[in-house]
Design a protein around this motif. Sequence first.
Motif, PDB file in Angstrom:
ATOM      1  N   ASP A  68       1.033  -1.332  -0.040  1.00 14.31           N
ATOM      2  CA  ASP A  68       0.291  -0.134  -0.238  1.00 14.31           C
ATOM      3  C   ASP A  68       0.702   1.203  -0.047  1.00 14.31           C
ATOM      4  N   TRP A  69       1.768   1.177  -0.679  1.00 14.27           N
ATOM      5  CA  TRP A  69       2.551   2.214  -0.415  1.00 14.27           C
ATOM      6  C   TRP A  69       3.033   2.756   1.099  1.00 14.27           C
ATOM      7  N   SER A  70       3.132   2.500   2.000  1.00 10.76           N
ATOM      8  CA  SER A  70       3.146   3.605   3.238  1.00 10.76           C
ATOM      9  C   SER A  70       4.012   2.526   3.981  1.00 10.76           C
ATOM     10  N   ALA A  71       5.020   2.862   5.160  1.00 11.38           N
ATOM     11  CA  ALA A  71       6.444   2.298   5.743  1.00 11.38           C
ATOM     12  C   ALA A  71       5.321   2.484   6.828  1.00 11.38           C
ATOM     13  N   SER A  72       6.500   1.736   8.162  1.00 14.44           N
ATOM     14  CA  SER A  72       5.458   1.047   9.600  1.00 14.44           C
ATOM     15  C   SER A  72       6.779   1.418  10.159  1.00 14.44           C
ATOM     16  N   VAL A  73       6.466   0.974  11.154  1.00 18.72           N
ATOM     17  CA  VAL A  73       7.325   0.381  12.887  1.00 18.72           C
ATOM     18  C   VAL A  73       6.580   0.407  13.207  1.00 18.72           C
ATOM     19  N   SER A  74       7.430  -1.381  14.036  1.00 23.13           N
ATOM     20  CA  SER A  74       6.073  -2.388  15.088  1.00 23.13           C
ATOM     21  C   SER A  74       7.457  -2.961  15.634  1.00 23.13           C
ATOM     22  N   PHE A  75       6.822  -3.349  16.909  1.00 25.18           N
ATOM     23  CA  PHE A  75       7.302  -4.273  17.739  1.00 25.18           C
ATOM     24  C   PHE A  75       7.061  -4.635  18.490  1.00 25.18           C
ATOM     25  N   ASP A  76       6.833  -5.996  19.135  1.00 25.60           N
ATOM     26  CA  ASP A  76       5.663  -7.418  19.513  1.00 25.60           C
ATOM     27  C   ASP A  76       6.648  -7.570  20.940  1.00 25.60           C
ATOM     28  N   PRO A  77       5.971  -6.840  21.750  1.00 27.78           N
ATOM     29  CA  PRO A  77       7.145  -7.400  22.963  1.00 27.78           C
ATOM     30  C   PRO A  77       6.963  -8.489  24.038  1.00 27.78           C
ATOM     31  N   ALA A  78       5.466  -9.823  22.768  1.00 26.71           N
ATOM     32  CA  ALA A  78       6.208 -10.952  23.206  1.00 26.71           C
ATOM     33  C   ALA A  78       6.933 -11.720  22.659  1.00 26.71           C
ATOM     34  N   THR A  79       6.956 -12.025  21.354  1.00 27.90           N
ATOM     35  CA  THR A  79       8.625 -12.232  20.715  1.00 27.90           C
ATOM     36  C   THR A  79       9.932 -11.412  20.276  1.00 27.90           C
ATOM     37  N   GLY A  80       9.496 -10.363  21.365  1.00 27.71           N
ATOM     38  CA  GLY A  80      10.861  -9.446  21.026  1.00 27.71           C
ATOM     39  C   GLY A  80      11.052  -8.877  19.531  1.00 27.71           C
ATOM     40  N   LEU A  81      10.334  -9.499  18.527  1.00 26.88           N
ATOM     41  CA  LEU A  81      10.635  -9.331  17.287  1.00 26.88           C
ATOM     42  C   LEU A  81       9.874  -7.939  16.905  1.00 26.88           C
ATOM     43  N   GLY A  82      10.797  -6.855  15.952  1.00 28.54           N
ATOM     44  CA  GLY A  82      10.241  -5.515  15.524  1.00 28.54           C
ATOM     45  C   GLY A  82      11.145  -5.429  13.654  1.00 28.54           C
ATOM     46  N   HIS A  83      10.430  -4.201  13.247  1.00 32.02           N
ATOM     47  CA  HIS A  83      11.138  -3.706  12.012  1.00 32.02           C
ATOM     48  C   HIS A  83      10.953  -2.274  11.978  1.00 32.02           C
ATOM     49  N   ALA A  84      11.431  -1.989  11.281  1.00 33.79           N
ATOM     50  CA  ALA A  84      10.971  -0.245  10.790  1.00 33.79           C
ATOM     51  C   ALA A  84      11.673  -0.451   8.812  1.00 33.79           C
ATOM     52  N   LEU A 136      13.266   9.484  12.382  1.00 34.73           N
ATOM     53  CA  LEU A 136      12.347   9.531  13.171  1.00 34.73           C
ATOM     54  C   LEU A 136      11.568   7.738  13.301  1.00 34.73           C
ATOM     55  N   ALA A 137      11.851   6.563  12.546  1.00 30.13           N
ATOM     56  CA  ALA A 137      11.919   4.600  12.671  1.00 30.13           C
ATOM     57  C   ALA A 137      12.629   5.286  14.337  1.00 30.13           C
ATOM     58  N   GLY A 138      13.693   5.357  13.999  1.00 23.41           N
ATOM     59  CA  GLY A 138      15.049   5.035  15.428  1.00 23.41           C
ATOM     60  C   GLY A 138      14.550   5.729  16.720  1.00 23.41           C
ATOM     61  N   ARG A 139      14.511   6.504  16.807  1.00 22.20           N
ATOM     62  CA  ARG A 139      13.354   7.069  17.827  1.00 22.20           C
ATOM     63  C   ARG A 139      12.385   6.299  18.308  1.00 22.20           C
ATOM     64  N   THR A 140      11.707   5.719  17.091  1.00 18.09           N
ATOM     65  CA  THR A 140       9.984   5.316  17.257  1.00 18.09           C
ATOM     66  C   THR A 140      10.656   3.491  18.014  1.00 18.09           C
ATOM     67  N   LEU A 141      11.225   3.371  17.215  1.00 19.97           N
ATOM     68  CA  LEU A 141      11.777   1.931  17.691  1.00 19.97           C
ATOM     69  C   LEU A 141      12.209   1.955  19.077  1.00 19.97           C
TER      70      LEU A 141
END
Length: 462
Positions: A360-376, A389-394
């Motif tokens: 959908d041509w839109s960036a994302s930032v995410s983190f799941d505390p349950a698995t410890g996995l995240g991305h940006a 902005l992604a680094g500060r959000t992560l």
Amino acid sequence: MEARCQRGPRSGTPPGGHNDVVRNGGVSFWWQQVGLPTPTDRLDGDVTCDVAIVGAGLTGLWTGYYLHAADPSLDIRLVEAEFAGFGASGRNGGWLSSELPGSPRAYAAAAGAAGLEAMRAAVRGSVHEVIAVAGSEDIDADIRLSGVLHVARSQAQAERLDGELSAAQVAERIRIAGAVSGHLDPDCARVHPAKLVGGVARAVRERGVRIHEGTRAVRIEPGAVVTDRGTVRAAVVLRCLEGFTAGLRGHRREWLPMNSAIIATAPLTDAQWAEIGWAGEELLGDEAHAYCYAQRTADGRIAMGGRGIPYRFGSRTDVDGRTQDWTVESLRSTLTSLFPSLAGIAIDHAWCGVLGVPRDWSASVSFDPATGLGHAGGYVGSGLTATNLAGRTLRDLVLGKDTDLTALPWTDHVVRRWEPEPLRWAGVHALYRLYRAADRREDAGLGRTSRIARIANVVAGR
């Protein structure tokens, strides 16, 4: 950081008949200027740390930088297949821009008009955050807060742009052939990409964050990054690979690695600059569907980018930044269309890189505390600012803080995967044929945006 200057292969006489020899590849012109880094601190067997970050581009570097600043006790390690800044972070057009890294419609659907405006404000503020950090960390990246001049060169482009500058006012800044109108966004800075990412990498290392270069991640799983040189075990594992995400096992269809190519001219003479203006050193872009982007470099060149082959079958990426000769000629043609007086100017360097494009041509930032996995990532070409902005959000997500940043509409934004091959390859190439056809119709005098482009936008999910 040890550096050795490597030269990419040179193309022969191009199809257009120019006798200048273009250096092609070698990662990028920016890295050739400062010298390619030699990978250091390769992983040597299994290790354990608190936070493992896969990818030492600006997303991973900024995340490491801000996490360490927030909690210096954290053992943070980055894993990088080549060297810090090898990908888009060291190959881009040098636009530190306030442009939104995604679809306004998608962000508004997630968080309403207020959320969309908060996202716009956060991106705009990130331009000034990068400039401030560069100053405090003594990073000399040729930064100039000169704004970006968007130019319409047809009535259809002018309708889309709705700019406040007349053709005469555009010409007072930059004399562009066929300019109809323009818009100046002051919150954009010209930067030297390799100097910026190299400086951030230095600042990260000086804080004790380790960057394991020459270490290729093979697989990511909860609690571990499996590489070709050992396994990094960590409670927190963050994927920050942007356009190279498709090369990681299990992620081939997540983000499309879209190709973009750039050329850099020989330095212009004083007489050539006097002919075209550009004394304000604004960034420059047009409103074509197959758009171009350019900067006046600190050493007096023009670096101009645009699409070559938009996508390689099977989500493959380039080899060492090399692009096609016909792409070089296409960009040369665009340059001389904008500035006819530069016909015959030598092109010193050409290269390409990939950017991550979600469905959908839109960036994302995410983190799941349950698995410890995240991305940006998935910045759709607006990553030079969005990475900060992604680094500060992560940072805030990993530390479990609810902040204005974690409330932005790109947090935990989920989209469907890209289609399997050969549909993916056929679809992307068809879309860009449609966009180029729309540009031809508009250039021929169509006074509104072509229906062809509107259809292509719907199919693309933009």
